[in-house]
Design a protein around this motif. Structure first.
Motif, PDB file in Angstrom:
ATOM      1  N   THR A 131       0.108  -3.259  -7.169  1.00  0.00           N
ATOM      2  CA  THR A 131       0.066  -3.136  -5.608  1.00  0.00           C
ATOM      3  C   THR A 131       1.483  -2.999  -5.279  1.00  0.00           C
ATOM      4  OG1 THR A 131       0.061  -5.668  -5.474  1.00  0.00           O
ATOM      5  CG2 THR A 131      -2.053  -4.427  -5.379  1.00  0.00           C
ATOM      6  N   GLY A 132       2.577  -3.486  -5.834  1.00  0.00           N
ATOM      7  CA  GLY A 132       3.948  -3.449  -5.534  1.00  0.00           C
ATOM      8  C   GLY A 132       3.874  -4.217  -4.122  1.00  0.00           C
ATOM      9  N   LEU A 133       4.407  -3.385  -3.205  1.00  0.00           N
ATOM     10  CA  LEU A 133       4.926  -3.784  -1.778  1.00  0.00           C
ATOM     11  C   LEU A 133       3.697  -3.809  -0.843  1.00  0.00           C
ATOM     12  CD1 LEU A 133       8.509  -2.585  -1.553  1.00  0.00           C
ATOM     13  CD2 LEU A 133       7.850  -5.256  -1.720  1.00  0.00           C
ATOM     14  N   ASP A 134       2.555  -3.147  -1.218  1.00  0.00           N
ATOM     15  CA  ASP A 134       1.445  -2.799  -0.513  1.00  0.00           C
ATOM     16  C   ASP A 134       0.563  -4.253  -0.564  1.00  0.00           C
ATOM     17  OD1 ASP A 134      -0.727  -2.225   1.156  1.00  0.00           O
ATOM     18  OD2 ASP A 134      -1.295  -0.399  -0.183  1.00  0.00           O
ATOM     19  N   THR A 135       0.959  -5.445   0.183  1.00  0.00           N
ATOM     20  CA  THR A 135       0.608  -6.839  -0.067  1.00  0.00           C
ATOM     21  C   THR A 135      -0.778  -6.840   0.267  1.00  0.00           C
ATOM     22  OG1 THR A 135       2.777  -7.518   0.282  1.00  0.00           O
ATOM     23  CG2 THR A 135       1.223  -9.085   0.240  1.00  0.00           C
ATOM     24  N   THR A 136      -1.203  -5.986   1.191  1.00  0.00           N
ATOM     25  CA  THR A 136      -2.920  -5.928   1.619  1.00  0.00           C
ATOM     26  C   THR A 136      -3.868  -5.690   0.579  1.00  0.00           C
ATOM     27  OG1 THR A 136      -2.813  -3.924   2.758  1.00  0.00           O
ATOM     28  CG2 THR A 136      -2.009  -5.795   4.085  1.00  0.00           C
ATOM     29  N   LYS A 137      -3.451  -5.103  -0.335  1.00  0.00           N
ATOM     30  CA  LYS A 137      -4.157  -4.475  -1.611  1.00  0.00           C
ATOM     31  C   LYS A 137      -4.434  -5.470  -2.769  1.00  0.00           C
ATOM     32  CE  LYS A 137      -5.206  -0.552   0.070  1.00  0.00           C
ATOM     33  NZ  LYS A 137      -4.343   0.845  -0.489  1.00  0.00           N
ATOM     34  N   LEU A 138      -3.780  -6.609  -2.667  1.00  0.00           N
ATOM     35  CA  LEU A 138      -3.630  -7.719  -3.804  1.00  0.00           C
ATOM     36  C   LEU A 138      -5.051  -8.005  -4.374  1.00  0.00           C
ATOM     37  CD1 LEU A 138      -1.395 -10.782  -2.318  1.00  0.00           C
ATOM     38  CD2 LEU A 138      -0.744  -8.729  -4.031  1.00  0.00           C
ATOM     39  N   GLN A 139      -5.155  -8.031  -5.785  1.00  0.00           N
ATOM     40  CA  GLN A 139      -6.383  -8.125  -6.260  1.00  0.00           C
ATOM     41  C   GLN A 139      -6.556  -9.532  -6.668  1.00  0.00           C
ATOM     42  OE1 GLN A 139      -6.418  -5.021  -9.400  1.00  0.00           O
ATOM     43  NE2 GLN A 139      -5.890  -3.578  -7.776  1.00  0.00           N
ATOM     44  N   THR A 140      -5.670 -10.649  -6.746  1.00  0.00           N
ATOM     45  CA  THR A 140      -5.923 -11.656  -7.317  1.00  0.00           C
ATOM     46  C   THR A 140      -6.922 -12.313  -6.266  1.00  0.00           C
ATOM     47  OG1 THR A 140      -3.753 -11.989  -8.219  1.00  0.00           O
ATOM     48  CG2 THR A 140      -4.638 -14.094  -7.878  1.00  0.00           C
ATOM     49  N   PRO A 367      13.944  -8.085  -2.479  1.00  0.00           N
ATOM     50  CA  PRO A 367      12.468  -8.257  -2.469  1.00  0.00           C
ATOM     51  C   PRO A 367      11.834  -7.100  -1.780  1.00  0.00           C
ATOM     52  CG  PRO A 367      13.220  -9.577  -0.587  1.00  0.00           C
ATOM     53  CD  PRO A 367      14.602  -9.072  -1.254  1.00  0.00           C
ATOM     54  N   VAL A 368      12.770  -6.185  -1.283  1.00  0.00           N
ATOM     55  CA  VAL A 368      11.974  -4.839  -1.060  1.00  0.00           C
ATOM     56  C   VAL A 368      13.147  -3.752  -1.213  1.00  0.00           C
ATOM     57  CG1 VAL A 368      13.278  -5.526   1.473  1.00  0.00           C
ATOM     58  CG2 VAL A 368      11.101  -3.715   1.447  1.00  0.00           C
ATOM     59  N   SER A 369      12.640  -2.514  -1.580  1.00  0.00           N
ATOM     60  CA  SER A 369      13.612  -1.623  -1.974  1.00  0.00           C
ATOM     61  C   SER A 369      14.220  -0.864  -0.968  1.00  0.00           C
ATOM     62  CB  SER A 369      12.524  -0.455  -2.487  1.00  0.00           C
ATOM     63  OG  SER A 369      11.863   0.171  -1.587  1.00  0.00           O
TER      64      SER A 369
END
Length: 388
Positions: A131-140, A367-369
């Motif tokens: 997911t990288g920085l796309d936090t809303t796609k977390l799978q945990t 923490p962000v590119s």
């Protein structure tokens, strides 16, 4: 408009400088070689109360602001400790801010004092491999089962997970397809890192060997409901309260690292003689170093503006991101120029600047590119259409 430090801020800077003087270059060179966590440094800061610089006074903290914390983190990095010293305590300074803001009185009393005292260490588990920085796609996933949650999933680039006793964990409690907004359905937990249910694998990396980075695998970790911060499903909103302080502190560390690299380069340029004269007499040496001084000073002003806005309760997203971008770029240039000023000796570990160059890649990437910061500024400040 006031640009001078307050007496309290000067005291913070001077006290941290004195403490760091007890951990010289050889200490950090040794930690870079053996990879051992700088426990003595961590405990020295804990004994003097610095791990709670931003924590409430009733819980043992100092009750100061992010501006004072930024001054502290710059002083640590600038002492020669670099990102190794800063990262050893970085999480303690900003990470539990969601607990300070959203935690119950019981949670604050239970969770914060051990962190402040240095008897517990925490890691920050948000980032995932896919997911990288796309936090809303977390799978945990954290599934509610009566009075506890059961967590399954994987996190990556989790600092200090080898030594931490606790974890600040963001996990999905409601599947993405069942929420109205993508930011909903994520919950925040601060809980014990039960290593019978959690596997931690260290990632060999370029720099900062003494502060581990890891893949973390959760396989049935049980988290008591009382370890959930705030309401279920609101974790994304809570975690945002730690993101801007993190950017500000990373920026401060980058300025500090650039400043110590610049100082070493300047000292070497004064002493090193080639063709009968100090190399610092040559404009090809002088001008890049002078340029780095200006860039670092400009970045520091943005760091302090962002910190001031945060402490005043004002919006600071643009300023915090800009500070992180400017400081990381200025720090990188200063470290690179320090190596080049030393010539062949810049490649030798005993001169320390090669370590600075390896470590300064951390604030450039995390923490962000830099690219996403530019996208943020373009969209949120300039009003341009979203590009991703």
């Amino acid at each position: 408009m006031q640009f001078a430090y307050t007496p309290e801020q000067e005291s913070v800077r001077d006290a941290i400088a004195r403490l760091c003087a007890g951990f010289g270059d050889e200490y950090w060179l040794a930690r870079d070689s053996d990879g051992r966590f700088p426990q003595e440094f961590h405990q020295a800061l804990a004994r003097d109360g610095w791990l709670g610089i931003c924590m409430p006074e009733p819980l043992g903290g100092a009750g100061l602001g992010i501006a004072e914390a930024a001054i502290m983190m710059r002083a640590i990095a600038e002492s020669g400790a670099g990102m190794t010293g800063a990262s050893a305590v970085h999480m303690n300074i900003f990470g539990l801010n969601p607990v300070v803001v959203f935690g119950s009185t019981e949670q604050q009393a239970r969770m914060l004092p051990p962190l402040i005292a240095g008897t517990e260490r925490a890691c920050f588990a948000v980032t995932e491999p896919n997911t990288g920085l796309d936090t809303t796609k977390l799978q945990t996933r954290a599934e509610r089962r009566g009075d506890h949650y059961v967590v399954h999933g994987q996190k990556v680039w989790i600092s200090t997970a080898q030594v931490a006793e606790r974890v600040l964990l963001l996990a999905r409690t409601t599947p993405l397809e069942q929420v109205t907004r993508r930011t909903e359905g994520l919950s925040l937990f601060y809980t014990a890192l039960d290593r019978t249910k959690v596997r931690v694998r260290e990632i060999p990396k370029m720099g900062r060997k003494a502060v581990d980075s890891n893949e973390v695998f959760f396989d049935g970790l049980e988290v008591p409901v009382e370890d959930r911060i705030g309401d279920e499903g609101k974790g994304f909103d809570y975690i945002l309260h730690g993101l801007n302080p993190e950017r500000i502190l990373v920026a401060a560390e980058a300025v500090g690292l650039g400043a110590v690299a610049l100082r070493r380069a300047t000292e070497y340029a004064k002493d090193r003689r080639v063709f009968g004269r100090a190399i610092g007499q040559n404009q090809a040496i002088q001008h890049p170093l002078a340029e780095s001084w200006m860039a670092l000073e400009a970045a520091w002003l943005m760091v302090m503006q962002a910190a001031w806005r945060y402490d005043q309760g004002m919006s600071c997203g643009a300023e915090a991101n800009a500070a992180k971008y400017l400081a990381a770029e200025a720090g990188f240039e200063a470290c690179q120029r320090a190596v080049m000023t030393h010539g062949g000796f810049g490649y030798a570990r005993e001169y320390h600047v090669e370590r600075y160059l390896r470590e300064v890649m951390i604030p450039r990437i995390a923490p962000v590119s830099p690219q996403l910061i530019l996208c943020f500024i373009a969209e949120k400040v300039l009003g341009l259409p979203r590009s991703y």
